[in-house]
Design a protein around this motif. Structure first.
Motif, short mmCIF file in Angstrom:
data_model
loop_
_atom_site.label_atom_id
_atom_site.label_comp_id
_atom_site.label_asym_id
_atom_site.label_seq_id
_atom_site.Cartn_x
_atom_site.Cartn_y
_atom_site.Cartn_z
N LEU A 1 0.86 -1.19 0.00
CA LEU A 1 0.00 0.00 0.00
C LEU A 1 0.89 1.23 0.00
CD1 LEU A 1 -2.89 1.22 0.32
CD2 LEU A 1 -2.47 1.18 2.77
N ARG A 2 0.69 2.10 -0.99
CA ARG A 2 1.48 3.31 -1.14
C ARG A 2 0.63 4.53 -0.79
NH1 ARG A 2 2.17 1.21 -6.96
NH2 ARG A 2 3.61 -0.51 -6.66
N GLU A 3 1.31 5.61 -0.47
CA GLU A 3 0.58 6.84 -0.15
C GLU A 3 -0.32 7.28 -1.31
OE1 GLU A 3 1.51 11.14 1.88
OE2 GLU A 3 2.89 9.46 2.15
N ALA A 4 0.12 7.06 -2.54
CA ALA A 4 -0.69 7.43 -3.71
C ALA A 4 -1.98 6.63 -3.81
CB ALA A 4 0.14 7.25 -4.98
N ASP A 5 -2.06 5.48 -3.11
CA ASP A 5 -3.27 4.66 -3.12
C ASP A 5 -4.35 5.20 -2.18
OD1 ASP A 5 -2.26 2.60 -4.86
OD2 ASP A 5 -1.10 1.84 -3.14
N PRO B 1 -6.06 8.08 -1.67
CA PRO B 1 -7.29 8.70 -2.19
C PRO B 1 -8.23 7.68 -2.87
CG PRO B 1 -5.39 10.03 -2.76
CD PRO B 1 -4.86 8.74 -2.20
N HIS B 2 -7.65 6.68 -3.54
CA HIS B 2 -8.47 5.66 -4.19
C HIS B 2 -9.16 4.78 -3.13
CE1 HIS B 2 -6.72 6.77 -8.01
NE2 HIS B 2 -5.51 6.67 -7.46
N TRP B 3 -8.42 4.45 -2.08
CA TRP B 3 -8.99 3.66 -1.00
C TRP B 3 -10.12 4.43 -0.31
CZ3 TRP B 3 -5.97 1.86 3.97
CH2 TRP B 3 -6.70 0.86 4.61
N LEU B 4 -9.88 5.70 -0.03
CA LEU B 4 -10.90 6.53 0.60
C LEU B 4 -12.15 6.61 -0.28
CD1 LEU B 4 -11.82 8.33 2.91
CD2 LEU B 4 -10.69 10.25 1.76
N ALA B 5 -11.97 6.80 -1.58
CA ALA B 5 -13.12 6.86 -2.50
C ALA B 5 -13.90 5.55 -2.46
CB ALA B 5 -12.65 7.18 -3.91
N ALA B 6 -13.20 4.43 -2.43
CA ALA B 6 -13.88 3.13 -2.36
C ALA B 6 -14.65 2.98 -1.05
CB ALA B 6 -12.86 2.00 -2.50
N SER C 1 3.47 -6.70 16.00
CA SER C 1 2.04 -6.40 16.12
C SER C 1 1.58 -5.31 15.15
CB SER C 1 1.71 -6.00 17.56
OG SER C 1 2.45 -4.86 17.94
N SER C 2 2.37 -5.04 14.12
CA SER C 2 2.02 -4.00 13.16
C SER C 2 0.76 -4.36 12.37
CB SER C 2 3.16 -3.79 12.15
OG SER C 2 4.25 -3.17 12.76
N LEU C 3 -0.02 -3.32 12.08
CA LEU C 3 -1.13 -3.46 11.16
C LEU C 3 -0.54 -3.67 9.78
CD1 LEU C 3 -3.16 -0.37 12.41
CD2 LEU C 3 -3.30 -2.72 13.22
N LEU C 4 -1.19 -4.46 8.96
CA LEU C 4 -0.62 -4.77 7.65
C LEU C 4 -1.74 -4.83 6.62
CD1 LEU C 4 1.96 -5.59 6.11
CD2 LEU C 4 1.39 -7.96 6.65
N ARG C 5 -1.65 -3.98 5.62
CA ARG C 5 -2.67 -3.94 4.57
C ARG C 5 -1.98 -3.96 3.22
NH1 ARG C 5 -7.95 -3.26 6.68
NH2 ARG C 5 -9.37 -3.04 4.95
N PHE C 6 -2.49 -4.77 2.30
CA PHE C 6 -1.99 -4.85 0.93
C PHE C 6 -3.05 -4.29 -0.01
CE2 PHE C 6 0.08 -8.32 3.17
CZ PHE C 6 1.41 -8.16 2.80
N VAL C 7 -2.60 -3.79 -1.15
CA VAL C 7 -3.51 -3.36 -2.21
C VAL C 7 -3.79 -4.55 -3.11
CG1 VAL C 7 -3.68 -1.95 -4.31
CG2 VAL C 7 -2.86 -0.94 -2.18
N ILE C 8 -5.04 -4.71 -3.47
CA ILE C 8 -5.43 -5.64 -4.53
C ILE C 8 -5.45 -4.76 -5.79
CG2 ILE C 8 -7.20 -7.19 -5.42
CD1 ILE C 8 -8.19 -7.44 -2.45
N ALA C 9 -4.55 -5.05 -6.72
CA ALA C 9 -4.41 -4.21 -7.91
C ALA C 9 -4.57 -5.04 -9.17
CB ALA C 9 -3.03 -3.54 -7.91
N ASP C 10 -5.05 -4.39 -10.23
CA ASP C 10 -5.18 -5.04 -11.53
C ASP C 10 -3.80 -5.50 -11.98
OD1 ASP C 10 -5.03 -4.72 -14.68
OD2 ASP C 10 -7.12 -5.17 -14.14
N ARG C 11 -3.71 -6.74 -12.40
CA ARG C 11 -2.42 -7.34 -12.79
C ARG C 11 -1.78 -6.60 -13.97
NH1 ARG C 11 -0.05 -12.01 -11.50
NH2 ARG C 11 -1.89 -12.85 -10.48
N ASP C 12 -2.57 -6.11 -14.91
CA ASP C 12 -2.03 -5.47 -16.11
C ASP C 12 -1.80 -3.97 -15.97
OD1 ASP C 12 -2.05 -7.93 -17.47
OD2 ASP C 12 -4.14 -7.63 -18.10
N THR C 13 -2.69 -3.28 -15.25
CA THR C 13 -2.63 -1.81 -15.20
C THR C 13 -2.21 -1.26 -13.84
OG1 THR C 13 -4.94 -1.57 -14.52
CG2 THR C 13 -4.49 -1.69 -16.91
#
Length: 187
Positions: free
Chosen positions: A19-23, A25-30, A68-80
């Motif tokens: 998960l990147r900082e650029a993600d 706004p997209h996460w918030l919109a979702a 005990s860190s929180l850990l979140r990954f982005v599910i992203a389109d494989r091609d784009t």
């Protein structure tokens, strides 16, 4: 949560990545999409800047990882690499070798098996590579789609947690599900 290997998403259309900082706004919109919002317990501030700051604790930063860190990954389109959702763990309890799984998808990504694939990948990874014995998930009682995902992925329903969490000022009921490592019963 400490680990030496990252999970791999077994899905032809998507990948799991940091998960990147650029993600954010997209996460918030979702999360603010009405179809997603009504079934989640996120209590995000009304101001975007405050909400983004609240989500920023999940941005990938190996320097600050602890057991005990929180850990979140982005599910992203494989091609784009387009943001489709997130999946990961919060409420990590290393002493108990357990963590709570959470995921969310943009509505346009629903019905493609992404939540199930992420749940399977992260649960298997948590048991085999991280050493967690228990992976649990709490789901708002109105979230039928998420309840189906957990059932498909081998989670067992343990019970109804009445008035478990305040969701935007209202006490809501949640179902507790768990997936326990096969090795837990052999110890």
């Amino acid at each position: 949560m400490l680990f030496t290997q990252r999970p791999v998403l077994q899905h032809p259309q998507a990948v799991l990545r940091q998960l990147r900082e650029a993600d954010l706004p997209h996460w918030l919109a979702a999360l603010r999409s009405p179809a997603v919002f009504e079934h989640t317990s996120w209590n995000l501030p009304a101001e975007d800047a405050d909400a983004l700051e609240r989500l920023a604790v999940y941005v990938w930063d190996e320097a600050r990882f602890t057991s005990s860190s929180l850990l979140r990954f982005v599910i992203a389109d494989r091609d784009t690499d387009r943001f489709l959702g997130t999946a990961g763990f919060h409420t990590v309890q290393p002493d108990n070798r357990s963590a709570e799984l959470a995921y969310d998808l943009c509505p346009e990504a629903w019905g493609r098996g992404l939540a199930s694939a992420a749940t399977r990948s992260l649960t298997d990874w948590a048991h085999t590579h991280v050493g967690l014995v228990r992976v649990q998930a709490t789901v708002m009682d109105s979230n039928a789609r998420s309840l189906q995902v957990l059932t498909r992925c081998g989670f067992e329903r343990e019970g109804l947690l009445r008035s478990y969490r305040q969701v935007r000022g209202v006490a809501r009921d949640f179902w507790m599900h768990s997936h326990v490592s096969d090795t837990a019963t052999q110890d």
